[in-house]
Design a protein around this motif. Sequence first.
Motif, PDB file in Angstrom:
ATOM      1  N   ILE A 278       1.054  -1.070   0.289  1.00 58.47           N
ATOM      2  CA  ILE A 278       0.112  -0.470  -0.420  1.00 58.47           C
ATOM      3  C   ILE A 278       0.874   1.093   0.279  1.00 58.47           C
ATOM      4  O   ILE A 278       2.056   1.325  -0.074  1.00 58.47           O
ATOM      5  N   GLU A 279       0.505   2.484  -0.239  1.00 56.95           N
ATOM      6  CA  GLU A 279       1.292   3.712   0.020  1.00 56.95           C
ATOM      7  C   GLU A 279       1.976   3.465   0.885  1.00 56.95           C
ATOM      8  O   GLU A 279       0.981   3.193   1.939  1.00 56.95           O
ATOM      9  N   ASN A 280       2.598   4.703   1.077  1.00 58.85           N
ATOM     10  CA  ASN A 280       3.753   4.661   2.416  1.00 58.85           C
ATOM     11  C   ASN A 280       2.785   5.680   3.177  1.00 58.85           C
ATOM     12  O   ASN A 280       3.899   5.745   4.262  1.00 58.85           O
ATOM     13  N   GLU A 281       2.218   6.714   2.720  1.00 61.59           N
ATOM     14  CA  GLU A 281       1.536   7.507   3.742  1.00 61.59           C
ATOM     15  C   GLU A 281       0.101   7.717   4.036  1.00 61.59           C
ATOM     16  O   GLU A 281      -0.893   7.785   4.711  1.00 61.59           O
ATOM     17  N   ALA A 282      -0.544   5.480   3.484  1.00 62.57           N
ATOM     18  CA  ALA A 282      -1.954   5.462   3.941  1.00 62.57           C
ATOM     19  C   ALA A 282      -2.068   5.325   5.374  1.00 62.57           C
ATOM     20  O   ALA A 282      -3.155   5.507   5.500  1.00 62.57           O
ATOM     21  N   LEU A 283      -1.273   5.449   6.293  1.00 66.80           N
ATOM     22  CA  LEU A 283      -2.176   5.341   7.860  1.00 66.80           C
ATOM     23  C   LEU A 283      -1.868   6.552   8.375  1.00 66.80           C
ATOM     24  O   LEU A 283      -2.357   6.792   9.211  1.00 66.80           O
ATOM     25  N   GLU A 284      -2.494   7.830   7.709  1.00 64.52           N
ATOM     26  CA  GLU A 284      -2.146   9.485   8.029  1.00 64.52           C
ATOM     27  C   GLU A 284      -3.178   9.153   8.159  1.00 64.52           C
ATOM     28  O   GLU A 284      -4.476   9.095   7.355  1.00 64.52           O
ATOM     29  N   LYS A 285      -3.575  10.390   8.755  1.00 62.40           N
ATOM     30  CA  LYS A 285      -4.648  10.573   9.436  1.00 62.40           C
ATOM     31  C   LYS A 285      -5.861  11.227   7.700  1.00 62.40           C
ATOM     32  O   LYS A 285      -5.109  12.210   7.315  1.00 62.40           O
ATOM     33  N   GLY A 286      -6.875  10.930   8.038  1.00 60.13           N
ATOM     34  CA  GLY A 286      -7.285  11.656   6.633  1.00 60.13           C
ATOM     35  C   GLY A 286      -7.284  10.368   5.379  1.00 60.13           C
ATOM     36  O   GLY A 286      -7.839  10.816   4.029  1.00 60.13           O
ATOM     37  N   GLU A 287      -5.979   9.671   5.425  1.00 55.30           N
ATOM     38  CA  GLU A 287      -5.788   8.465   4.237  1.00 55.30           C
ATOM     39  C   GLU A 287      -6.835   7.569   5.084  1.00 55.30           C
ATOM     40  O   GLU A 287      -7.294   6.886   5.631  1.00 55.30           O
ATOM     41  N   LYS A 288      -7.114   6.488   3.766  1.00 56.90           N
ATOM     42  CA  LYS A 288      -7.850   5.527   3.679  1.00 56.90           C
ATOM     43  C   LYS A 288      -7.153   4.092   5.038  1.00 56.90           C
ATOM     44  O   LYS A 288      -8.359   3.591   5.365  1.00 56.90           O
TER      45      LYS A 288
END
Length: 322
Positions: A202-212
């Motif tokens: 998955i994308e490396n920013e996927a766990l950030e708030k507002g991300e899926k």
Amino acid sequence: MLFVTNRIPNEGYQTKIGRELTFDLQNTTPSKHLFFCKRSPDNKKYFEEGSASFFTQLKALSEKTQVLLYIHGFNNTDEADIFPNALALEEQINQYANQELVKVVPIIWPCDDDSALAFIDDYWDDQHAADASGKLFYRLFGKFVSWQKQLVQQGDECHKRINVLAHSMGNRVLMNTLYEWAKAQGDVPQLFRNAFLIAADIENEALEKGEKGQHIVDSARNVVIYYANDDLAMPASKVANLKNKTLSRRLGMTGAENLNKLPKKVYQVDCDNFNNTIDKPKGHTYFLHRGSKQTPVIKHMAEAIKTARVHPSEREYELPYP
């Protein structure tokens, strides 16, 4: 071994407890139904258990035994990959812990094992199945929560601890599952003691708030990202994603884009020291021992499962290879 699947049985959708089930492994169309099943260790046949029996069997496990859900990756099939890996995972963690610490329960979503020549088409078939599966697997957790509430009303609570290990594209399944929960139910409860995200596609920013993927963080006491820069499946994933004009770094290759944007309960572990030694040449399935090659990931996960704490406590850590 108990397992849950949304593969379409050749025998049809109608539930019948005890019936034998078979699956066409080339059919990657997700079913609209969940099937709660058991695999016979003797003849590798599958039988339908039903959700009530399934949850009751998990509740009946030893008080010290925790559940470890295993969501497999891309291009994995039942007897070639999923069950051998699940059995090895259970055996290796329990052997390290010197007790029956975990009971591994595979969550099987429909993907196939086409040849390397069909890699990109196969990848996209599986990615589509991973997205569609999330819309159904959230019902699994919904059924479990409903079952727990019924037990409370009956004065017979279930406090079984649950962990989840998602490998490769299995992280996409987990992400979509919890995203669907959030859409349908609102906030995602803390379902898991630990969420282990290994070689996450998955994308490396996927766990950030507002991300899926933020709901993965919400769902667990601890979230542990295992990544390796020389995991050869990750560049292949980037190439495959160019078909959809998407170019993003993968969590399983770089770790989180910015760990400081994530809560303190998120840890990331650099596995560059050993991933290609354990799983040569791809360096992708490095969470299992291979013959005499012992992966330190087993010990790292077992300690987190046993203590509910990640050791060492540094949020960024390079795991050594003995």
